[in-house]
Design a protein around this motif. Structure first.
Motif, PDB file in Angstrom:
ATOM      1  N   ILE A  67       0.869  -1.172   0.000  1.00  0.00           N
ATOM      2  CA  ILE A  67       0.000   0.000   0.000  1.00  0.00           C
ATOM      3  C   ILE A  67       0.906   1.222   0.000  1.00  0.00           C
ATOM      4  N   VAL A  68       0.718   2.107  -0.974  1.00  0.00           N
ATOM      5  CA  VAL A  68       1.542   3.307  -1.106  1.00  0.00           C
ATOM      6  C   VAL A  68       0.678   4.517  -0.781  1.00  0.00           C
ATOM      7  N   ALA A  69       1.068   5.272   0.247  1.00  0.00           N
ATOM      8  CA  ALA A  69       0.328   6.453   0.679  1.00  0.00           C
ATOM      9  C   ALA A  69       1.287   7.420   1.345  1.00  0.00           C
ATOM     10  N   ASP A  70       0.831   8.658   1.568  1.00  0.00           N
ATOM     11  CA  ASP A  70       1.649   9.631   2.289  1.00  0.00           C
ATOM     12  C   ASP A  70       1.850   9.162   3.723  1.00  0.00           C
ATOM     13  N   ALA A  71       2.945   9.606   4.335  1.00  0.00           N
ATOM     14  CA  ALA A  71       3.302   9.138   5.676  1.00  0.00           C
ATOM     15  C   ALA A  71       2.242   9.445   6.722  1.00  0.00           C
ATOM     16  N   SER A  72       1.417  10.466   6.489  1.00  0.00           N
ATOM     17  CA  SER A  72       0.407  10.856   7.478  1.00  0.00           C
ATOM     18  C   SER A  72      -0.919  10.112   7.296  1.00  0.00           C
ATOM     19  N   GLN A  73      -1.037   9.325   6.244  1.00  0.00           N
ATOM     20  CA  GLN A  73      -2.313   8.666   5.932  1.00  0.00           C
ATOM     21  C   GLN A  73      -2.393   7.290   6.579  1.00  0.00           C
ATOM     22  N   ARG A  74      -3.447   7.105   7.400  1.00  0.00           N
ATOM     23  CA  ARG A  74      -3.659   5.840   8.117  1.00  0.00           C
ATOM     24  C   ARG A  74      -4.709   5.011   7.396  1.00  0.00           C
ATOM     25  N   TYR A  75      -4.603   3.692   7.533  1.00  0.00           N
ATOM     26  CA  TYR A  75      -5.546   2.795   6.865  1.00  0.00           C
ATOM     27  C   TYR A  75      -5.488   1.423   7.528  1.00  0.00           C
ATOM     28  N   VAL A  76      -6.480   0.608   7.199  1.00  0.00           N
ATOM     29  CA  VAL A  76      -6.525  -0.780   7.658  1.00  0.00           C
ATOM     30  C   VAL A  76      -6.615  -1.670   6.421  1.00  0.00           C
ATOM     31  N   ILE A  77      -5.837  -2.729   6.407  1.00  0.00           N
ATOM     32  CA  ILE A  77      -5.826  -3.688   5.301  1.00  0.00           C
ATOM     33  C   ILE A  77      -6.336  -5.035   5.806  1.00  0.00           C
ATOM     34  N   TRP A  78      -7.204  -5.662   5.018  1.00  0.00           N
ATOM     35  CA  TRP A  78      -7.592  -7.066   5.237  1.00  0.00           C
ATOM     36  C   TRP A  78      -7.285  -7.797   3.941  1.00  0.00           C
ATOM     37  N   ALA A  79      -6.549  -8.896   4.037  1.00  0.00           N
ATOM     38  CA  ALA A  79      -6.213  -9.657   2.832  1.00  0.00           C
ATOM     39  C   ALA A  79      -6.185 -11.137   3.166  1.00  0.00           C
ATOM     40  N   SER A  80      -6.644 -11.948   2.232  1.00  0.00           N
ATOM     41  CA  SER A  80      -6.652 -13.394   2.458  1.00  0.00           C
ATOM     42  C   SER A  80      -6.483 -14.129   1.134  1.00  0.00           C
ATOM     43  N   TRP A  81      -5.751 -15.238   1.182  1.00  0.00           N
ATOM     44  CA  TRP A  81      -5.722 -16.154   0.049  1.00  0.00           C
ATOM     45  C   TRP A  81      -7.090 -16.821  -0.047  1.00  0.00           C
ATOM     46  N   ALA A  82      -7.565 -17.032  -1.245  1.00  0.00           N
ATOM     47  CA  ALA A  82      -8.931 -17.542  -1.395  1.00  0.00           C
ATOM     48  C   ALA A  82      -9.127 -18.215  -2.744  1.00  0.00           C
TER      49      ALA A  82
END
Length: 276
Positions: free
Chosen positions: A169-184
């Motif tokens: 995930i590429v974003a500015d240093a001040s940008q917060r986020y949550v990632i959910w990822a799964s093999w499926a």
């Protein structure tokens, strides 16, 4: 991205950022025109062996540690994961900021896709990169922090069973986020029934064929235990509602694909062309 080993303090930050999935009631938006989805979402089960994963050290050391975040993983994934989708191992659930790279490891045997959901906590643009190739980008406003913002099913070509994969995930240093990822491995798409194929054979969809297809779809949903709701056939395009449980189970998609999908799309496109 740095590949240096994480220090103990960096590992501690990583551990504090891993979130716990919570099940909550919610409502989904309509996935297709003419349809409304109502009701609660049923939490999906997570099963299988633990899948390893690590955040790169560079993603954890550029800025101050973000504030603790609490969100519902069910709400993040309700429009993406179906009950008939097979998940492999334990999903990667990570709260981070700035640029983050996740080592997904090799794809488990039988997995054909990577399912990704992203929830942005700050306004800005978030690029999604898989194995070095950008596969999407999400732009969020201040209001978007209240909603899941992006994601989908990403097919993975596995040329070598031992090949490692990465999600970045590429974003500015001040940008917060949550990632959910799964093999499926998503359930196979249902083939069009003989009746739907016959209606499509001449390349023209009549109103009678459109409405007959809808009747078969409605009957299929009733047989599946999820009858359609609020049906209004008075207009040129039929309006109806479906429960979120039916959508989340995958039964709605199977009935729709089998009896109505191609007829529905062809008819609606024809109506739009006539209107123009």
């Amino acid at each position: 991205m740095s590949s240096e080993p994480q220090s103990p303090s960096e590992r501690d930050i990583h551990l504090r950022q891993v979130l716990v999935a919570t099940a909550t009631a919610s409502t989904t938006d309509t996935p297709r025109r003419g349809r409304t989805v109502v009701g609660s979402i049923v939490a999906f089960a997570l099963a299988g062996a633990v899948t390893g994963g690590a955040i790169s050290a560079a993603a954890l050391t550029r800025t101050a540690e973000p504030e603790p975040t609490s969100i519902s993983v069910v709400e993040m994934t309700e429009g993406i994961v179906r009950d008939d989708t097979e998940l492999f191992g334990t999903p990667f659930v990570i709260s981070s900021f700035g640029e983050t790279e996740i080592d997904l490891g090799p794809a488990p045997a039988g997995a054909s896709s990577l399912i990704l959901a992203l929830h942005c906590l700050d306004p800005g643009t978030y690029q999604e990169v898989v194995d070095g190739t950008q596969i999407g980008a999400v732009t969020c406003t201040e209001r978007d922090a209240d909603f899941t913002n992006g994601g989908g099913v990403i097919p993975i070509t596995v040329e070598d069973d031992s090949e490692d994969h990465t999600l970045q995930i590429v974003a500015d240093a001040s940008q917060r986020y949550v990632i959910w990822a799964s093999w499926a491995t998503p359930a196979l798409k249902a083939e069009a029934s003989e009746a739907q194929q016959a209606a499509l054979a001449d390349g023209v969809v009549t109103e009678a064929e459109y409405r007959d297809g809808f009747a078969r779809y409605a009957a299929c949903m009733t047989d599946a235990g999820h009858p359609l709701l609020r049906i209004d056939e008075s207009g040129t395009i039929i309006d109806y509602s479906n429960t979120a449980e039916a959508v989340n189970s995958g039964k709605d998609q199977r009935c729709y694909d089998s009896e109505f999908a191609n007829l529905d799309v062809a008819w609606q496109l024809d109506q739009e062309a006539n209107a123009e």
